[in-house]
Write an enzyme that holds these catalytic residues in place. Structure first.
Site, PDB file in Angstrom:
ATOM      1  N   CYS A  85     -23.811 -13.133 -52.051  1.00 14.40           N
ATOM      2  CA  CYS A  85     -23.440 -12.721 -50.696  1.00 14.40           C
ATOM      3  C   CYS A  85     -21.940 -12.503 -50.533  1.00 14.40           C
ATOM      4  O   CYS A  85     -21.518 -11.674 -49.721  1.00 14.40           O
ATOM      5  CB  CYS A  85     -23.893 -13.760 -49.679  1.00 14.40           C
ATOM      6  SG  CYS A  85     -25.649 -14.175 -49.755  1.00 14.40           S
ATOM      7  N   HIS A 307     -29.323  -8.261 -43.773  1.00 14.83           N
ATOM      8  CA  HIS A 307     -28.465  -8.830 -44.822  1.00 14.83           C
ATOM      9  C   HIS A 307     -28.654  -8.080 -46.138  1.00 14.83           C
ATOM     10  O   HIS A 307     -29.487  -8.460 -46.967  1.00 14.83           O
ATOM     11  CB  HIS A 307     -28.821 -10.301 -44.979  1.00 14.83           C
ATOM     12  CG  HIS A 307     -27.932 -11.074 -45.912  1.00 14.83           C
ATOM     13  ND1 HIS A 307     -26.752 -10.574 -46.431  1.00 14.83           N
ATOM     14  CD2 HIS A 307     -28.066 -12.344 -46.420  1.00 14.83           C
ATOM     15  CE1 HIS A 307     -26.206 -11.476 -47.211  1.00 14.83           C
ATOM     16  NE2 HIS A 307     -26.982 -12.559 -47.225  1.00 14.83           N
TER      17      HIS A 307
END
Length: 350
Positions: A85, A307
């Site tokens: 991430c 995401h």
């Protein structure tokens, strides 16, 4: 030498299997790369390097594919990174380091992810028999490598507070739809992030539970997107100075808290873009770093978008590029599995 961001764009963020599901990684990335070059008034021949974050693709060197697909010169080798991430912010930090050291003058940095087209994963036993798996290990210890949803639940944030955060994220993103279009490179008819909606409390209350207090409404949906910035050694009519960048490790059992140390190392800012992989994680970071809630994610966050793992950090920086006014400062911060936190501080210089 001082590094500046002089252009920043992204695609829409579309949920897995949605509007961007037909696009390969390089087909997602190439139009955005061309757009930031045009915005910055640069040609493909001005570029020294391309750094691309990608977390769940098929390996190889996606940055090379993206560079070639965008029409950059063959001399651009492309550098691919995987910090999960955090990679989208780390790509910008690496680009700034190249510029600050004088090794490059123009670097394209960002991330691209396609949950829709991620490869199926198999490991092998010693005898060659396949073992299907969904995610790699993020620590060498099985008992200190928690499921990320379980880790988010363990932060102790009530479901009610998480629900309010998610509803607010969508509401702010809905109100900012026209404003957000300035940062989006259209790849089809959609001009807005399709997941953003008026999220009613009754809908959130019915959301299925994933783990403990964490539900599908308070977890960012898996998504496809690309986002890139131009990092260069001179300011233009519109530019953000890269003041500092930090990437730190923390407790693998609480990966959502890792950005707190990185944020605190950068000092105060006027605005903050904090990753919302989970509402619980975002709340814990805001409170742990003592951030003023009224300065955080003013136009919504990842709960209202989705995401796209490798691109999510860059999207936070894109948001600051389009929001910060003259002399305002902004910090973007994100957590990653394994207990990693990255943050970058930017100042609008004109």
């Amino acid at each position: 030498m001082t590094a500046f961001i002089t252009a920043a764009r992204r695609t829409i963020v579309a949920p897995k299997g949605g509007a961007l599901s037909a696009f390969s990684l390089h087909d997602l990335a190439a139009p955005v790369i061309r757009a930031v070059l045009e915005d910055a008034g640069l040609s493909a021949h001005d570029v020294d390097e391309v750094i691309v974050s990608n977390a769940i693709g098929g390996g190889g060197n996606p940055a090379r594919l993206c560079a070639l697909a965008a029409g950059l010169p063959e001399r651009i080798a492309g550098l691919s990174i995987d910090r999960q991430c955090a990679g989208g912010l780390d790509a910008i930090g690496l680009a700034a380091a190249l510029v600050n050291s004088g090794q490059a003058r123009v670097v394209i940095a960002g991330g691209v992810e396609s949950h829709s087209r991620r490869p199926l994963r198999f490991a092998q036993n010693g005898d060659g028999s396949p073992i299907p798996y969904d995610r790699p290990p993020f620590t060498p210890w099985a008992d200190r490598d928690p499921d990320l949803t379980v880790a988010a639940d363990s932060l102790g944030i009530s479901r009610e507070r998480q629900d309010v955060w998610a509803i607010d994220s969508h509401a702010k993103a809905m109100a900012a739809r026209e404003h957000l279009r300035a940062e989006i490179v259209p790849l089809g008819p959609d001009l807005d992030d399709p997941f953003t909606r008026k999220l009613a409390p009754r809908v959130v209350a019915r959301a299925p539970v994933i783990a403990g207090s964490v539900t599908t409404a308070t977890t960012a949906v898996a998504a496809d997107a690309a986002a890139f910035v131009i990092v260069t050694d001179h300011a233009t009519a519109r530019a953000l100075r890269i003041d500092d960048y930090k990437s730190v490790g923390g407790d693998p059992m609480q990966p959502g808290l890792a950005p707190i140390a990185a944020i605190n190392a950068l000092g105060h800012a006027d605005r903050y873009e904090i990753m919302e992989a989970y509402a619980a994680q975002a709340i814990a970071c805001v409170e742990g770093a003592l951030l003023p809630p009224e300065a955080v994610n003013l136009n919504g966050g990842a709960l209202a978008r989705g995401h796209p793992i490798g691109a999510s950090g860059t999207i936070l920086a894109v948001r600051l590029f389009h929001d910060l006014q003259d002399q305002e400062t902004g910090i973007a911060a994100i957590a990653a599995a394994g207990g990693i936190g990255s943050a970058i501080k930017l100042t609008a210089v004109n």
